[in-house]
Design an enzyme around this catalytic site. Structure first.
Site, PDB file in Angstrom:
ATOM      1  N   ASP A 118      44.563  86.982 -28.852  1.00 31.94           N
ATOM      2  CA  ASP A 118      44.226  86.712 -27.455  1.00 31.94           C
ATOM      3  C   ASP A 118      44.937  87.691 -26.530  1.00 31.94           C
ATOM      4  O   ASP A 118      46.170  87.774 -26.542  1.00 31.94           O
ATOM      5  CB  ASP A 118      44.630  85.287 -27.079  1.00 31.94           C
ATOM      6  CG  ASP A 118      43.691  84.241 -27.644  1.00 31.94           C
ATOM      7  OD1 ASP A 118      42.540  84.592 -27.960  1.00 31.94           O
ATOM      8  OD2 ASP A 118      44.101  83.078 -27.772  1.00 31.94           O
ATOM      9  N   HIS A 168      42.792  86.462 -34.928  1.00 34.44           N
ATOM     10  CA  HIS A 168      42.172  86.424 -33.609  1.00 34.44           C
ATOM     11  C   HIS A 168      43.293  86.610 -32.592  1.00 34.44           C
ATOM     12  O   HIS A 168      44.185  85.753 -32.469  1.00 34.44           O
ATOM     13  CB  HIS A 168      41.476  85.072 -33.421  1.00 34.44           C
ATOM     14  CG  HIS A 168      40.746  84.913 -32.127  1.00 34.44           C
ATOM     15  ND1 HIS A 168      39.430  85.284 -31.975  1.00 34.44           N
ATOM     16  CD2 HIS A 168      41.146  84.401 -30.935  1.00 34.44           C
ATOM     17  CE1 HIS A 168      39.043  85.001 -30.735  1.00 34.44           C
ATOM     18  NE2 HIS A 168      40.077  84.473 -30.078  1.00 34.44           N
ATOM     19  N   ASP A 225      35.867  78.857 -30.579  1.00 35.07           N
ATOM     20  CA  ASP A 225      37.297  79.014 -30.310  1.00 35.07           C
ATOM     21  C   ASP A 225      37.725  77.968 -29.296  1.00 35.07           C
ATOM     22  O   ASP A 225      37.223  77.950 -28.171  1.00 35.07           O
ATOM     23  CB  ASP A 225      37.550  80.434 -29.774  1.00 35.07           C
ATOM     24  CG  ASP A 225      39.005  80.679 -29.404  1.00 35.07           C
ATOM     25  OD1 ASP A 225      39.876  79.846 -29.740  1.00 35.07           O
ATOM     26  OD2 ASP A 225      39.284  81.718 -28.763  1.00 35.07           O
ATOM     27  N   GLY A 226      38.665  77.111 -29.724  1.00 29.01           N
ATOM     28  CA  GLY A 226      39.238  76.142 -28.801  1.00 29.01           C
ATOM     29  C   GLY A 226      39.183  74.728 -29.337  1.00 29.01           C
ATOM     30  O   GLY A 226      38.101  74.160 -29.481  1.00 29.01           O
ATOM     31  N   GLY A 230      42.132  80.785 -21.755  1.00 34.24           N
ATOM     32  CA  GLY A 230      43.378  81.076 -21.059  1.00 34.24           C
ATOM     33  C   GLY A 230      44.565  80.218 -21.428  1.00 34.24           C
ATOM     34  O   GLY A 230      45.699  80.597 -21.178  1.00 34.24           O
ATOM     35  N   PHE A 231      44.308  79.064 -22.028  1.00 34.35           N
ATOM     36  CA  PHE A 231      45.408  78.165 -22.377  1.00 34.35           C
ATOM     37  C   PHE A 231      45.166  77.559 -23.748  1.00 34.35           C
ATOM     38  O   PHE A 231      44.053  77.148 -24.060  1.00 34.35           O
ATOM     39  CB  PHE A 231      45.541  77.025 -21.355  1.00 34.35           C
ATOM     40  CG  PHE A 231      45.890  77.496 -19.971  1.00 34.35           C
ATOM     41  CD1 PHE A 231      47.202  77.747 -19.611  1.00 34.35           C
ATOM     42  CD2 PHE A 231      44.889  77.694 -19.036  1.00 34.35           C
ATOM     43  CE1 PHE A 231      47.518  78.175 -18.331  1.00 34.35           C
ATOM     44  CE2 PHE A 231      45.200  78.134 -17.756  1.00 34.35           C
ATOM     45  CZ  PHE A 231      46.518  78.382 -17.397  1.00 34.35           C
ATOM     46  N   GLY A 247      45.948  74.660 -26.874  1.00 32.83           N
ATOM     47  CA  GLY A 247      46.194  73.234 -26.977  1.00 32.83           C
ATOM     48  C   GLY A 247      45.236  72.344 -26.212  1.00 32.83           C
ATOM     49  O   GLY A 247      45.486  71.144 -26.073  1.00 32.83           O
TER      50      GLY A 247
END
Length: 218
Positions: free
Chosen positions: A34, A32, A171-172, A142-143, A145
């Site tokens: 980004d 994946h 995702d995330g 966008g970020f 963690g």
């Protein structure tokens, strides 16, 4: 039939060739990638030239390119030329999603459609039959963690109930502590970044896959 797919997020800061090959060897099904433009999201990450370089070293892996960009239409040909296999655009970033979907399909790439946390599932209902996958963001894009947003699970459930065979990606913040909620809601494509790169890669990937398998009934 739906099947579990585990992706390693090869994001900004990853030692690209070395780290991505390691997670593939550990059992990741796809990568994946980004792509951020500094406009749609505040961060800037790699673009088509880096993807092209990565493709030269990793020829077999499926590249799911997550386009966190303001004008996705401008990137389609570049991502195809760089070696992208799937172009995942944000529904919020385009005024003409059907036209964009057709543009992507003409290149031969698969089509993914991403929804930010504030975008309801219903916003994509008219387009689901035209795409290969829907990505439900479980953090703000966008970020890396960030903490997993469990309140996105009703969105996943709504999509799963309405579209039993749809590939639904999350995702995330995905990892051993959050995979149960995502899999139970109906997600079958799992993107994991920090939890994979920061731990025992094979162990984490196997745990995520087993949890999804349990809820798929396979």
């Amino acid at each position: 039939q739906r099947r579990p797919n585990l992706a390693a997020r090869a994001g900004h800061g990853v030692r690209k060739k070395i780290d991505t090959q390691k997670v593939l060897d550990a059992g990741a099904d796809y990568l994946h990638l980004d792509v951020m433009d500094g406009h749609f999201v505040p961060n800037i990450s790699w673009g088509a030239p880096v993807i092209k370089c990565l493709r030269k070293h990793i020829s077999e892996a499926f590249f799911d390119c997550h386009m966190m960009v303001s004008k996705p239409e401008q990137w389609v040909d570049d991502i195809k030329d760089a070696g992208g296999d799937q172009f995942t655009f944000h529904l919020e970033a385009t005024q003409e999603p059907t036209k964009l979907i057709d543009q992507i399909k003409k290149t031969g790439m698969k089509v993914g459609m991403a929804l930010k946390p504030g975008t309801p599932a219903a916003a994509c209902f008219d387009l689901v039959d035209k795409v290969d996958m829907v990505l439900v963001m479980t953090v703000e894009p966008g970020f890396g963690g960030q903490s997993f947003m469990e309140d996105m699970m009703p969105k996943v459930q709504e999509l799963r109930q309405r579209y039993p065979t749809l590939d639904i990606e999350v995702d995330g913040g995905l990892g051993p502590k959050t995979i149960e909620a995502a899999a139970a809601a109906g997600a079958n494509m799992i993107v994991a970044g920090s939890s994979v790169f920061g731990g025992n890669q094979k162990e984490v990937i196997n745990l995520l896959r087993a949890t999804v398998n349990k809820h798929l009934g396979t």
